[in-house]
Scaffold this active site. Sequence first.
Site, PDB file in Angstrom:
ATOM      1  N   ARG A   1      -8.243  70.807  12.258  1.00 15.40           N
ATOM      2  CA  ARG A   1      -8.107  72.172  11.737  1.00 15.40           C
ATOM      3  C   ARG A   1      -8.591  73.289  12.648  1.00 15.40           C
ATOM      4  NH1 ARG A   1     -10.861  70.420   6.273  1.00 15.40           N
ATOM      5  NH2 ARG A   1     -11.847  69.177   7.882  1.00 15.40           N
TER       6      ARG A   1
ATOM      7  N   ARG B   1     -12.789  63.908  16.224  1.00  9.91           N
ATOM      8  CA  ARG B   1     -12.010  64.898  15.457  1.00  9.91           C
ATOM      9  C   ARG B   1     -11.389  65.960  16.367  1.00  9.91           C
ATOM     10  NH1 ARG B   1     -12.905  65.359   9.703  1.00  9.91           N
ATOM     11  NH2 ARG B   1     -13.118  63.202   9.050  1.00  9.91           N
TER      12      ARG B   1
ATOM     13  N   ASP C   1      -6.822  58.063   9.517  1.00 10.04           N
ATOM     14  CA  ASP C   1      -8.109  58.197   8.844  1.00 10.04           C
ATOM     15  C   ASP C   1      -8.676  56.818   8.540  1.00 10.04           C
ATOM     16  OD1 ASP C   1      -9.690  60.617   7.561  1.00 10.04           O
ATOM     17  OD2 ASP C   1      -9.984  58.874   6.286  1.00 10.04           O
TER      18      ASP C   1
ATOM     19  N   TYR D   1     -16.917  54.984   0.261  1.00 10.07           N
ATOM     20  CA  TYR D   1     -15.832  55.785  -0.339  1.00 10.07           C
ATOM     21  C   TYR D   1     -15.149  55.032  -1.477  1.00 10.07           C
ATOM     22  CZ  TYR D   1     -16.441  59.058   3.475  1.00 10.07           C
ATOM     23  OH  TYR D   1     -16.976  59.977   4.334  1.00 10.07           O
TER      24      TYR D   1
ATOM     25  N   ARG E   1       0.447  71.504   9.504  1.00 10.16           N
ATOM     26  CA  ARG E   1      -0.074  71.065   8.211  1.00 10.16           C
ATOM     27  C   ARG E   1       0.543  71.881   7.085  1.00 10.16           C
ATOM     28  NH1 ARG E   1      -4.986  72.251   5.265  1.00 10.16           N
ATOM     29  NH2 ARG E   1      -6.073  70.372   4.553  1.00 10.16           N
TER      30      ARG E   1
HETATM   31  O1  CP3 Z   1      -9.125  63.493  15.901  1.00  9.55           O
HETATM   32  C1  CP3 Z   1      -9.625  62.465  15.455  1.00  9.55           C
HETATM   33  O2  CP3 Z   1     -10.845  62.200  15.558  1.00  9.55           O
HETATM   34  C2  CP3 Z   1      -8.723  61.394  14.846  1.00  9.55           C
HETATM   35  C3  CP3 Z   1      -8.504  61.457  13.443  1.00  9.55           C
HETATM   36  C4  CP3 Z   1      -9.586  61.147  12.440  1.00  9.55           C
HETATM   37  C5  CP3 Z   1      -9.597  61.748  11.166  1.00  9.55           C
HETATM   38  N1  CP3 Z   1     -10.572  61.158  10.418  1.00  9.55           N
HETATM   39  C6  CP3 Z   1      -8.669  62.797  10.727  1.00  9.55           C
HETATM   40  C7  CP3 Z   1      -9.025  63.625   9.558  1.00  9.55           C
HETATM   41  C8  CP3 Z   1     -10.643  60.233  12.471  1.00  9.55           C
HETATM   42  C9  CP3 Z   1     -11.126  59.368  13.618  1.00  9.55           C
HETATM   43  C10 CP3 Z   1     -11.245  60.236  11.189  1.00  9.55           C
HETATM   44  C11 CP3 Z   1     -12.362  59.345  10.813  1.00  9.55           C
HETATM   45  C12 CP3 Z   1     -13.031  59.551   9.518  1.00  9.55           C
HETATM   46  N2  CP3 Z   1     -12.475  59.927   8.324  1.00  9.55           N
HETATM   47  C13 CP3 Z   1     -14.405  59.290   9.304  1.00  9.55           C
HETATM   48  C14 CP3 Z   1     -15.357  58.745  10.337  1.00  9.55           C
HETATM   49  C15 CP3 Z   1     -15.814  59.777  11.282  1.00  9.55           C
HETATM   50  C16 CP3 Z   1     -16.721  60.792  10.654  1.00  9.55           C
HETATM   51  O3  CP3 Z   1     -16.344  61.969  10.631  1.00  9.55           O
HETATM   52  O4  CP3 Z   1     -17.820  60.379  10.240  1.00  9.55           O
HETATM   53  C17 CP3 Z   1     -14.675  59.564   7.953  1.00  9.55           C
HETATM   54  C18 CP3 Z   1     -16.019  59.449   7.262  1.00  9.55           C
HETATM   55  C19 CP3 Z   1     -13.450  59.957   7.331  1.00  9.55           C
HETATM   56  C20 CP3 Z   1     -13.226  60.278   5.891  1.00  9.55           C
HETATM   57  C21 CP3 Z   1     -12.671  61.632   5.678  1.00  9.55           C
HETATM   58  N3  CP3 Z   1     -11.439  62.061   6.108  1.00  9.55           N
HETATM   59  C22 CP3 Z   1     -13.272  62.701   4.981  1.00  9.55           C
HETATM   60  C23 CP3 Z   1     -14.653  62.649   4.352  1.00  9.55           C
HETATM   61  C24 CP3 Z   1     -12.379  63.788   5.011  1.00  9.55           C
HETATM   62  C25 CP3 Z   1     -12.541  65.106   4.323  1.00  9.55           C
HETATM   63  C26 CP3 Z   1     -13.519  65.975   5.020  1.00  9.55           C
HETATM   64  C27 CP3 Z   1     -12.845  66.838   6.033  1.00  9.55           C
HETATM   65  O5  CP3 Z   1     -13.290  66.887   7.191  1.00  9.55           O
HETATM   66  O6  CP3 Z   1     -11.875  67.503   5.620  1.00  9.55           O
HETATM   67  C28 CP3 Z   1     -11.246  63.364   5.758  1.00  9.55           C
HETATM   68  C29 CP3 Z   1     -10.054  64.193   6.061  1.00  9.55           C
HETATM   69  C30 CP3 Z   1      -9.608  64.267   7.480  1.00  9.55           C
HETATM   70  N4  CP3 Z   1      -9.495  63.208   8.329  1.00  9.55           N
HETATM   71  C31 CP3 Z   1      -9.186  65.437   8.171  1.00  9.55           C
HETATM   72  C32 CP3 Z   1      -8.813  65.051   9.463  1.00  9.55           C
HETATM   73  C33 CP3 Z   1      -8.256  65.919  10.565  1.00  9.55           C
HETATM   74  C34 CP3 Z   1      -9.087  66.847   7.580  1.00  9.55           C
HETATM   75  C35 CP3 Z   1      -7.740  66.914   6.932  1.00  9.55           C
HETATM   76  C36 CP3 Z   1      -7.278  68.312   6.680  1.00  9.55           C
HETATM   77  O7  CP3 Z   1      -7.744  68.896   5.704  1.00  9.55           O
HETATM   78  O8  CP3 Z   1      -6.422  68.785   7.468  1.00  9.55           O
END
Ligand code: CP3
Length: 351
Positions: free
Chosen positions: A32, A28, A78, A157, A41
């Site tokens: 943010r 990640r 994602d 999910y 964003r």
């Molecule tokens: O920088 C990176 O790592 C690359 C991008 C990336 C994202 N999600 C962007 C993202 C990667 C590799 C993921 C993987 C992901 N997504 C996982 C596996 C890794 C982990 O964290 O266990 C999972 C379970 C998800 C599912 C997911 N995506 C959730 C549960 C959420 C909401 C929770 C949160 O953190 O807001 C997301 C949204 C998400 N994916 C965001 C980002 C940057 C936040 C989006 C935002 O609000 O700007």
Amino acid sequence: MAGEMVPKKILKVLQGECFDVPPFWFMRQAGRYLPEYRELRAEKGGFLAMAFDPKAACEITLQPIRRFQMDAAIIFSDILVVPMALGQHLEFVAGEGPKLEALADTQDLCRLSDKHFDVLDPVFEALNLTRAGLKQEGFESTALIGFAGAPWTVATYMIEGGSSKDFYKTRLWSYRDPEGFQALMDMLVETTARYLIKQVEAGAEALQIFDSWSGALDPISFEKWSIAPTKEIIARVKAVHPDVPIIGFPKGAGHNLEKYVCETGIDGVGIDQFTPLDYVSSNIQTKIPVQGNLDPFALLAGGETLDRAAKEVLDSLKGRPFIFNLGHGINKDTPPENVERLVKIIRGESV
Ligand code: CP3
């Protein structure tokens, strides 16, 4: 004349090489905690709008590299784009996370098919742009990582309809109707393998498979729903691209970690912060390159707490193939200065 190849440390580590200063990236790392991300964003109106806009996704992927010169960039996307490619509706509700139309039973699987695979085209375009962008901006030693969720984690999910604490419906379904559940896993294996293969063709130089919720599985289920589908995906990707390294991240695997390492066919393993470092160095790192595992909360805390925790990881895992990373994704409240401090510690510079 062909340009001189810059060695990419991450790829070398995944082939078993060792460095005094280990290569690093952070799960990640785009997101943010960076003001430049929040700005874009606000302009684009949301996460999915950015993830499916190749130029925006490329820009966001490069943002942390410009600040911190990580050894790997991970494409901004994602794990939940795969359910979209199977025709399941996805949205992100601000402050609540992902929302999907939950699958209730085997009957609902009829609604899914990979005829929607084209929705992933912008991800491939973003990979293309990012590979070119890295070169153009002089980050020639930074490798580009593509990724997908493991079938079990993605299924949670799809069945829960979003994030979950106990994965109640998914675990119950997997026990009550193992054939139906297997059909969903087969579909995810197929589409995920196809997706990863296309990511390599679009410019990804390494792949990571996130099994973020594998820790919810008992040992027999772990074998069936984490190891077996992951192994099958890896076999399919390697049949087409035998040289592309694949990192597995079975978060919470605990006692199942060794089996996962030995049976899936991965080239490197991501370790969470709950796994003791002495166990990792003596039982895991002797078998395979490891990646991890600083607690993201030590990074959030910063200062000497961070220094101590990071040095602990560095001292324990040096001398064998090692990529520095966190044990899970970076917390959104993390001050970018803390990340800067961590990068200095990894490089052995004074803070
Ligand atoms: O920088 C990176 O790592 C690359 C991008 C990336 C994202 N999600 C962007 C993202 C990667 C590799 C993921 C993987 C992901 N997504 C996982 C596996 C890794 C982990 O964290 O266990 C999972 C379970 C998800 C599912 C997911 N995506 C959730 C549960 C959420 C909401 C929770 C949160 O953190 O807001 C997301 C949204 C998400 N994916 C965001 C980002 C940057 C936040 C989006 C935002 O609000 O700007």
